[in-house]
Design an enzyme around this catalytic site. Structure first.
Site, PDB file in Angstrom:
ATOM      1  N   GLY A  88       0.753  -1.394  -0.166  1.00  0.00           N
ATOM      2  CA  GLY A  88       0.341  -0.311  -0.218  1.00  0.00           C
ATOM      3  C   GLY A  88       0.889   1.137   0.216  1.00  0.00           C
ATOM      4  O   GLY A  88       2.096   1.366   0.013  1.00  0.00           O
ATOM      5  N   ILE A  89       0.391   2.247   0.215  1.00  0.00           N
ATOM      6  CA  ILE A  89       0.599   3.751   0.421  1.00  0.00           C
ATOM      7  C   ILE A  89       1.361   3.864   1.344  1.00  0.00           C
ATOM      8  O   ILE A  89       0.090   3.045   2.639  1.00  0.00           O
ATOM      9  CB  ILE A  89       0.142   4.837  -0.440  1.00  0.00           C
ATOM     10  CG1 ILE A  89       1.737   6.194  -0.494  1.00  0.00           C
ATOM     11  CG2 ILE A  89      -0.853   4.950   0.458  1.00  0.00           C
ATOM     12  CD1 ILE A  89       0.579   6.622  -1.559  1.00  0.00           C
ATOM     13  N   GLY A  90       2.306   5.408   2.141  1.00  0.00           N
ATOM     14  CA  GLY A  90       2.618   5.582   3.282  1.00  0.00           C
ATOM     15  C   GLY A  90       3.666   4.916   3.488  1.00  0.00           C
ATOM     16  O   GLY A  90       4.611   4.132   2.972  1.00  0.00           O
ATOM     17  N   ALA A  91       4.368   5.103   5.032  1.00  0.00           N
ATOM     18  CA  ALA A  91       5.193   5.141   5.741  1.00  0.00           C
ATOM     19  C   ALA A  91       5.866   3.438   5.607  1.00  0.00           C
ATOM     20  O   ALA A  91       7.556   3.520   5.687  1.00  0.00           O
ATOM     21  CB  ALA A  91       5.676   6.082   7.442  1.00  0.00           C
ATOM     22  N   ILE A  92       4.386   2.779   6.123  1.00  0.00           N
ATOM     23  CA  ILE A  92       5.543   1.076   6.300  1.00  0.00           C
ATOM     24  C   ILE A  92       5.714   0.791   5.299  1.00  0.00           C
ATOM     25  O   ILE A  92       6.389   0.031   5.363  1.00  0.00           O
ATOM     26  CB  ILE A  92       4.143   0.411   6.954  1.00  0.00           C
ATOM     27  CG1 ILE A  92       3.883   0.603   8.955  1.00  0.00           C
ATOM     28  CG2 ILE A  92       4.623  -0.916   7.898  1.00  0.00           C
ATOM     29  CD1 ILE A  92       2.969   0.661   9.212  1.00  0.00           C
ATOM     30  N   GLU A 128      -2.014  -2.619  -6.339  1.00  0.00           N
ATOM     31  CA  GLU A 128      -3.172  -1.546  -6.776  1.00  0.00           C
ATOM     32  C   GLU A 128      -2.491  -0.115  -6.370  1.00  0.00           C
ATOM     33  O   GLU A 128      -3.142   0.657  -7.560  1.00  0.00           O
ATOM     34  CB  GLU A 128      -4.489  -1.669  -5.867  1.00  0.00           C
ATOM     35  CG  GLU A 128      -3.340  -0.935  -4.810  1.00  0.00           C
ATOM     36  CD  GLU A 128      -5.641  -1.059  -3.935  1.00  0.00           C
ATOM     37  OE1 GLU A 128      -5.956  -2.196  -3.801  1.00  0.00           O
ATOM     38  OE2 GLU A 128      -5.712  -0.084  -2.690  1.00  0.00           O
TER      39      GLU A 128
HETATM   40  N1  COA Z   1      -7.910   4.786  18.082  1.00  0.00           N
HETATM   41  C1  COA Z   1      -7.602   5.594  17.649  1.00  0.00           C
HETATM   42  N2  COA Z   1      -7.482   6.676  16.829  1.00  0.00           N
HETATM   43  C2  COA Z   1      -6.604   6.082  15.465  1.00  0.00           C
HETATM   44  C3  COA Z   1      -5.912   4.277  16.451  1.00  0.00           C
HETATM   45  C4  COA Z   1      -7.371   3.627  17.476  1.00  0.00           C
HETATM   46  N3  COA Z   1      -6.955   2.770  17.829  1.00  0.00           N
HETATM   47  N4  COA Z   1      -5.928   4.003  15.587  1.00  0.00           N
HETATM   48  C5  COA Z   1      -5.192   5.048  14.884  1.00  0.00           C
HETATM   49  N5  COA Z   1      -5.195   6.040  15.049  1.00  0.00           N
HETATM   50  C6  COA Z   1      -5.551   7.688  14.298  1.00  0.00           C
HETATM   51  C7  COA Z   1      -3.731   7.993  14.315  1.00  0.00           C
HETATM   52  O1  COA Z   1      -3.989   8.649  15.246  1.00  0.00           O
HETATM   53  C8  COA Z   1      -3.904   8.544  13.055  1.00  0.00           C
HETATM   54  O2  COA Z   1      -5.205  10.237  13.535  1.00  0.00           O
HETATM   55  P1  COA Z   1      -4.130  11.838  13.113  1.00  0.00           P
HETATM   56  O3  COA Z   1      -4.332  11.401  11.219  1.00  0.00           O
HETATM   57  O4  COA Z   1      -4.703  12.380  13.700  1.00  0.00           O
HETATM   58  O5  COA Z   1      -2.530  11.275  13.570  1.00  0.00           O
HETATM   59  C9  COA Z   1      -5.231   8.510  11.960  1.00  0.00           C
HETATM   60  O6  COA Z   1      -5.754   6.952  13.114  1.00  0.00           O
HETATM   61  C10 COA Z   1      -4.565   7.348  10.855  1.00  0.00           C
HETATM   62  O7  COA Z   1      -3.361   6.387  11.678  1.00  0.00           O
HETATM   63  P2  COA Z   1      -2.332   6.004  10.881  1.00  0.00           P
HETATM   64  O8  COA Z   1      -1.817   4.535  11.360  1.00  0.00           O
HETATM   65  O9  COA Z   1      -1.398   7.185  10.822  1.00  0.00           O
HETATM   66  O10 COA Z   1      -3.055   5.960   9.376  1.00  0.00           O
HETATM   67  P3  COA Z   1      -2.550   5.410   8.211  1.00  0.00           P
HETATM   68  O11 COA Z   1      -2.286   6.485   6.956  1.00  0.00           O
HETATM   69  O12 COA Z   1      -0.794   4.604   7.691  1.00  0.00           O
HETATM   70  O13 COA Z   1      -3.233   4.887   7.152  1.00  0.00           O
HETATM   71  C11 COA Z   1      -5.505   3.228   7.293  1.00  0.00           C
HETATM   72  C12 COA Z   1      -3.681   3.081   7.556  1.00  0.00           C
HETATM   73  C13 COA Z   1      -4.967   1.584   8.301  1.00  0.00           C
HETATM   74  C14 COA Z   1      -5.903   4.051   7.297  1.00  0.00           C
HETATM   75  C15 COA Z   1      -4.422   2.894   5.520  1.00  0.00           C
HETATM   76  O14 COA Z   1      -4.235   1.966   5.974  1.00  0.00           O
HETATM   77  C16 COA Z   1      -6.164   2.854   5.680  1.00  0.00           C
HETATM   78  O15 COA Z   1      -7.488   3.282   4.792  1.00  0.00           O
HETATM   79  N6  COA Z   1      -6.505   1.128   5.114  1.00  0.00           N
HETATM   80  C17 COA Z   1      -7.612   0.664   4.179  1.00  0.00           C
HETATM   81  C18 COA Z   1      -7.405   0.396   3.234  1.00  0.00           C
HETATM   82  C19 COA Z   1      -6.071  -0.371   2.837  1.00  0.00           C
HETATM   83  O16 COA Z   1      -5.783  -1.161   2.929  1.00  0.00           O
HETATM   84  N7  COA Z   1      -6.037  -0.415   0.919  1.00  0.00           N
HETATM   85  C20 COA Z   1      -5.796  -0.971   0.648  1.00  0.00           C
HETATM   86  C21 COA Z   1      -3.303  -1.084   0.115  1.00  0.00           C
HETATM   87  S1  COA Z   1      -3.592   0.669  -0.852  1.00  0.00           S
END
Ligand code: COA
Length: 435
Positions: A217-221, A240
């Site tokens: 996916g996209i992002g830091a990890i 994707e």
């Molecule tokens: N409780 C409360 N808040 C939470 C939380 C929890 N358990 N887990 C994360 N958050 C908050 C974070 O603090 C962050 O808040 P901020 O924007 O105010 O900093 C926000 O939610 C996003 O969390 P983060 O871990 O930074 O998200 P990310 O950018 O790494 O994205 C997903 C992670 C899961 C949201 C993202 O991967 C996604 O939308 N996945 C679904 C779609 C997918 O997997 N598609 C396939 C790949 S492209």
């Protein structure tokens, strides 16, 4: 362009306002392109011409750039159906001003057949080649499917859209109105990789072998995972989302696709997001092919890649392995995207593995992301039967093949140490374990 295509080109060329006035009528179901190639000039024209319209339905995923159709003046004129929330739509969803429409990414084309009966498709394309074919460039996913089903096709023909091959083309004769634009595609700075992401990535990378095919996916990890694969060779990509990290590994020769069992030697994607350098790299690049999302993300197609490794993320996971990946409680945050498509596809792949990778905590270590039960109102994006490996900065565990109690114990071993005693108490009670 031959003379014929030049004639077609001239016949269909209009201004954005003209395209909107001639191509759209009240009550229509619009599908609008998204991500790094939102057709912003046409959407702005809908805004400008808003006095002519009522009851327009507008579907898209993440809409980057100025969201003219979501302005307060558009209430009652446009009803937005959004399949992936972003910074623009999230606050509006909270106020009840946009609709979230759940659907797996690979099923979007099918959605347009009946349930969201698209009349008008609006997207960006490249300039035509010698035969009069334009490329959907960096965003094919649902765009090509929408143009094939719509009565009216309106495009922004962008001089700066790269020409990318695959099943990624539309002939000029299928376009009703074309609006010429010359504007840079939206760019995304690389995600900031911190120590937590580095640790998580190390655990994910420990599963990757030479010759594997990756979906990231996209992002830091995902970016951090790519940094940990520098000793690997002959990797393949079936994904994707194509990002800068993949471009760097293609250039360094680590990605060859030589061992791929589906479309060998090709990087397969449905969209690309990243830097201007990435978009330039993709232009007429024969190593990369872009396909509609009902091909790239169909679990049966994904499964034709042997040794497919899928790496995605979630917001919360309960101790049995149910993952909430798109909402925080009842608060919709993003969308399902292709997460379940790839979890299922990797199960069908011979030698396939999937990983859900996420930091063990949120909000400065005040919240555990491994929880006894999901937050009230959360929807389960990925059911527990879909889950294979799970990684945090504390390690990686395989849930598939474990009982519920064993899963809980495995997940506690990778939870933040501060939350382990609480989770252990819950597990003891739930599974009747004596002290
Ligand atoms: N409780 C409360 N808040 C939470 C939380 C929890 N358990 N887990 C994360 N958050 C908050 C974070 O603090 C962050 O808040 P901020 O924007 O105010 O900093 C926000 O939610 C996003 O969390 P983060 O871990 O930074 O998200 P990310 O950018 O790494 O994205 C997903 C992670 C899961 C949201 C993202 O991967 C996604 O939308 N996945 C679904 C779609 C997918 O997997 N598609 C396939 C790949 S492209």
């Amino acid at each position: 362009m031959t003379q014929d295509w030049q004639t077609l080109f001239q016949e269909r060329k209009v201004s954005a306002n003209e395209a909107v006035q001639r191509g759209i009528k009240s009550g229509d179901y619009l599908v609008v392109g998204h991500a790094a190639s939102t057709p912003g000039d046409i959407v702005k024209a809908i805004y400008d011409e808003r006095a002519s319209f009522s009851d327009l339905k507008v579907f898209h995923m993440l809409y980057l750039g100025e969201p003219w159709h979501l302005k307060p003046e558009m209430e009652g004129i446009v009803k937005p159906y959004i399949n992936f929330l972003d910074g623009n739509s999230r606050p509006l969803y909270k106020e009840g001003k946009v609709e979230y429409l759940p659907c797996h990414f690979h099923e979007l084309p099918k959605l347009f057949d009946e349930d969201y009966p698209v009349n008008v498709a609006i997207c960006q394309v490249s300039y035509p080649n010698e035969e009069g074919y334009c490329s959907f460039g960096i965003t094919n996913d649902y765009c090509k499917a929408a143009t094939e089903r719509a009565d009216v096709v309106i495009v922004e023909m962008n001089k700066q859209m790269p020409f990318i091959g695959g099943d990624n083309l539309i002939h000029l004769s299928k376009i009703d109105y074309l609006v010429e634009v010359d504007k840079p595609l939206l760019v995304f700075p690389p995600a900031k990789i911190g120590e937590t992401e580095r640790q998580i990535a190390k655990h994910c990378a420990s599963l990757v072998k030479d010759g594997d095919t990756l979906q990231l996916g996209i992002g830091a990890i995902p970016d951090a995972v790519l940094h940990c694969l520098e000793d690997k060779k002959d990797l393949g990509i079936h994904t994707e989302m194509f990002t800068d990290g993949v471009m760097h590994m293609l250039r360094s020769g680590q990605i060859t696709g030589a061992k791929k069992t589906l479309l060998p030697n090709k990087v397969v994607t449905t969209l690309a997001m990243g830097s201007a350098e990435l978009y330039e790299f993709l232009n007429n690049n024969d190593d990369v092919v872009c396909y509609p999302v009902d091909f790239t993300n169909d679990p049966y197609v994904i499964g034709q890649n042997d040794n497919l490794i899928s790496i995605n993320s979630c917001i919360e996971m309960d101790i049995t392995g149910q993952a909430a990946s798109e909402a925080i409680g009842t608060r919709q945050f993003s969308g399902t995207g292709g997460q379940v498509d790839f979890l299922r596809g990797s199960k069908r792949s011979k030698g396939g593995r999937s990983i859900l990778a996420f930091p063990s905590t949120a909000k400065d270590d005040t919240i555990s992301r491994i929880v006894p039960v999901l937050s009230e109102g959360s929807n389960v994006t990925a059911g527990r039967n879909e889950i294979d490996y799970v990684a945090t900065e504390y390690g990686i565990v395989r849930l598939h093949g474990l009982s519920l109690r064993e899963r809980a114990e495995a997940l506690i071993s990778i939870a933040h140490p501060k939350f382990r005693p609480m989770l252990e108490q819950v597990v003891k009670k739930r599974f009747h374990i004596a002290d």
